[in-house]
Design a protein around this motif. Structure first.
Motif, PDB file in Angstrom:
ATOM      1  N   ALA A   1      -4.120  -0.531   2.946  1.00  0.00           N
ATOM      2  CA  ALA A   1      -4.166  -1.548   1.897  1.00  0.00           C
ATOM      3  C   ALA A   1      -5.610  -1.838   1.507  1.00  0.00           C
ATOM      4  O   ALA A   1      -6.497  -1.910   2.356  1.00  0.00           O
ATOM      5  CB  ALA A   1      -3.494  -2.827   2.377  1.00  0.00           C
ATOM      6  N   GLN A   2      -5.842  -2.003   0.212  1.00  0.00           N
ATOM      7  CA  GLN A   2      -7.179  -2.293  -0.310  1.00  0.00           C
ATOM      8  C   GLN A   2      -7.339  -3.801  -0.466  1.00  0.00           C
ATOM      9  O   GLN A   2      -6.937  -4.381  -1.475  1.00  0.00           O
ATOM     10  CB  GLN A   2      -7.375  -1.598  -1.664  1.00  0.00           C
ATOM     11  CG  GLN A   2      -7.188  -0.092  -1.618  1.00  0.00           C
ATOM     12  CD  GLN A   2      -7.113   0.527  -3.000  1.00  0.00           C
ATOM     13  OE1 GLN A   2      -7.538  -0.068  -3.988  1.00  0.00           O
ATOM     14  NE2 GLN A   2      -6.553   1.726  -3.085  1.00  0.00           N
TER      15      GLN A   2
ATOM     16  N   GLY B   1      -5.164  -0.979  -6.940  1.00  0.00           N
ATOM     17  CA  GLY B   1      -4.655  -1.606  -5.729  1.00  0.00           C
ATOM     18  C   GLY B   1      -3.355  -2.352  -5.957  1.00  0.00           C
ATOM     19  O   GLY B   1      -2.969  -3.213  -5.154  1.00  0.00           O
TER      20      GLY B   1
ATOM     21  N   TYR C   1      -1.119   3.047  -5.923  1.00  0.00           N
ATOM     22  CA  TYR C   1      -1.061   3.637  -4.578  1.00  0.00           C
ATOM     23  C   TYR C   1      -0.228   4.920  -4.626  1.00  0.00           C
ATOM     24  O   TYR C   1       0.860   4.941  -5.210  1.00  0.00           O
ATOM     25  CB  TYR C   1      -0.442   2.666  -3.587  1.00  0.00           C
ATOM     26  CG  TYR C   1      -1.374   1.570  -3.115  1.00  0.00           C
ATOM     27  CD1 TYR C   1      -2.376   1.836  -2.182  1.00  0.00           C
ATOM     28  CD2 TYR C   1      -1.242   0.261  -3.582  1.00  0.00           C
ATOM     29  CE1 TYR C   1      -3.220   0.836  -1.738  1.00  0.00           C
ATOM     30  CE2 TYR C   1      -2.088  -0.747  -3.139  1.00  0.00           C
ATOM     31  CZ  TYR C   1      -3.075  -0.458  -2.221  1.00  0.00           C
ATOM     32  OH  TYR C   1      -3.914  -1.462  -1.785  1.00  0.00           O
TER      33      TYR C   1
ATOM     34  N   ALA D   1       0.808  -1.217   0.000  1.00  0.00           N
ATOM     35  CA  ALA D   1       0.000   0.000   0.000  1.00  0.00           C
ATOM     36  C   ALA D   1       0.840   1.266   0.000  1.00  0.00           C
ATOM     37  O   ALA D   1       0.312   2.357  -0.256  1.00  0.00           O
ATOM     38  CB  ALA D   1      -0.925   0.009   1.211  1.00  0.00           C
ATOM     39  N   ASN D   2       2.145   1.125   0.270  1.00  0.00           N
ATOM     40  CA  ASN D   2       3.031   2.293   0.368  1.00  0.00           C
ATOM     41  C   ASN D   2       4.330   2.008  -0.377  1.00  0.00           C
ATOM     42  O   ASN D   2       5.301   1.535   0.218  1.00  0.00           O
ATOM     43  CB  ASN D   2       3.320   2.616   1.831  1.00  0.00           C
ATOM     44  CG  ASN D   2       2.079   3.008   2.599  1.00  0.00           C
ATOM     45  OD1 ASN D   2       1.695   4.172   2.614  1.00  0.00           O
ATOM     46  ND2 ASN D   2       1.430   2.034   3.230  1.00  0.00           N
TER      47      ASN D   2
ATOM     48  N   ASN E   1      -0.754   4.838   3.649  1.00  0.00           N
ATOM     49  CA  ASN E   1      -1.951   4.431   2.915  1.00  0.00           C
ATOM     50  C   ASN E   1      -2.483   3.129   3.486  1.00  0.00           C
ATOM     51  O   ASN E   1      -1.715   2.267   3.930  1.00  0.00           O
ATOM     52  CB  ASN E   1      -1.618   4.186   1.436  1.00  0.00           C
ATOM     53  CG  ASN E   1      -1.046   5.397   0.737  1.00  0.00           C
ATOM     54  OD1 ASN E   1      -1.494   6.516   0.962  1.00  0.00           O
ATOM     55  ND2 ASN E   1      -0.060   5.177  -0.134  1.00  0.00           N
TER      56      ASN E   1
END
Length: 360
Positions: free
Chosen positions: A334-335, A346, A350, A317-318, A332
């Motif tokens: 996570a999706q 996703g 990001y 996510a980052n 961020n």
């Protein structure tokens, strides 16, 4: 005491920091298990990690039980990995290939045959198929006569990884996959030289590790184990005795480093944390993983329990996780609904800090 941002030698690899990217299955390869252009961008985005561990890569079709997962057994797959490793290197990064076999977690609809395991058992977890989740099938026990061929698959994949430009390999012996199925007594019911005692249950991991070391070097080989509670239906009745013995064996082989995936810091299992017991038995670099934040990570470095920390979902996510941790910037989320989809959402979209500041 070292900080997360100081360099570390992981065998032959000179990691510029101690923030390791953990292996993360992302399902962005083709149905023929060939890496895609999206994967080039995904890994390059995260090249500031001290070291990137690839997603689990199948050593054979039999081994590749997850849908849209990449492999390293064909020339086409090897050639498609080359732009990935080159893109990471162009950004100044390091990347190793995690070599895996799903064992009983696979499904005949994906691998084209009945899945194998240490014993004729069935996973309580649904299998992944291209038509959605299906109840896992009963695996057949791998025969002793088949084991040299399995080891040869690991060796071929390791050689292919180096041809593809990876900086080393990691043997995936965690998370309820095949080698973990051999290690832990809930899934290994064998009565031959690969079952029963701890010495017998860890025999296959030792044979695979020595064979891989022979072709890529101990200094470019690592192993990941999961001395935690149940993972993918696999557990052990005496994890301390098992995993301290595994650590001692791998220490004797002289691998570049050992990675432990432990239970979450939220304590969702009743298995005590095993790293304090394992640490005395492995003298090389020890990498710990599971739900770390920067303060817990630094605390485990300060105590000497860990030499580096690997981050999973927070790294996906980052992409600029190292810089975010350095600045203690917001992260961020996570999706989860896009973890195993096949699109760019996703995966490569990001935002990084510069984007977040521009948007503000």
């Amino acid at each position: 005491m070292p900080t997360l941002f100081e360099p570390l030698a992981l065998g032959a690899l000179a990691a510029p920091n101690r923030i390791i990217m953990a292996p993360l299955t992302r399902s962005r390869a083709t149905r023929d298990n060939v890496p895609t252009a999206m994967m080039v961008e995904y890994y390059a985005q995260r090249a500031t990690a001290g070291l990137i561990t690839s997603e689990a890569i199948g050593i054979s079709r039999q081994a590749n039980g997850f849908t849209y997962a990449p492999g390293l057994w064909t020339e086409e797959q090897v050639e498609a990995w080359k732009p990935v490793t080159q893109a990471v290197h162009d950004k100044g990064g390091l990347i190793i290939a995690q070599l895996g076999h799903t064992g009983r977690a696979g499904h005949s609809a994906v691998i084209g045959e009945q899945p194998i395991s240490a014993s004729a058992t069935v996973s309580p977890v649904d299998a992944w198929t291209y038509d959605g989740p299906k109840p896992s099938e009963t695996a057949r026990a791998l025969t002793v006569e088949e084991i040299p061929g399995l080891i040869a698959d690991y060796v071929r994949a390791a050689k292919n990884a180096m041809t593809a430009g990876f900086d080393g390999v990691q043997i995936h012996a965690a998370n309820g996959m095949l080698l973990d199925q051999f290690l832990r007594d809930s899934s290994n019911k064998r009565t031959d030289e690969y079952g029963g005692s701890i010495e017998n249950r860890m025999r296959l991991l030792g044979q695979v590790t020595r064979a891989v070391v022979d072709v890529v070097g101990a200094e470019r080989t690592s192993v990941r184990v999961s001395p935690n509670g149940e993972t993918w239906g696999v557990d052990d009745s005496d994890p301390t005795a098992l995993f301290t013995a595994v650590a001692a064996m791998l220490d004797k082989i002289g691998i570049g480093y050992l990675e432990l995936r432990e239970q979450g810091h939220g304590g969702e299992t009743d298995v005590p944390r095993q790293s304090p017991m394992i640490r005395p038995h492995f003298k090389g670099p020890l990498v710990l993983n599971h739900d770390y934040d920067i303060d817990r990570a630094q605390a485990d470095l300060d105590s000497g329990l860990a030499d580096a920390i690997s981050f999973g979902r927070v790294f996906l996510a980052n992409p600029d996780l190292v810089e975010r941790l350095k600045q203690r910037a917001p992260l961020n989320e996570a999706q989860g609904d896009t973890f195993y989809t096949q699109g760019p959402e996703g995966y490569i979209d990001y935002p990084v800090l510069a984007d977040s500041k521009a948007a503000a």
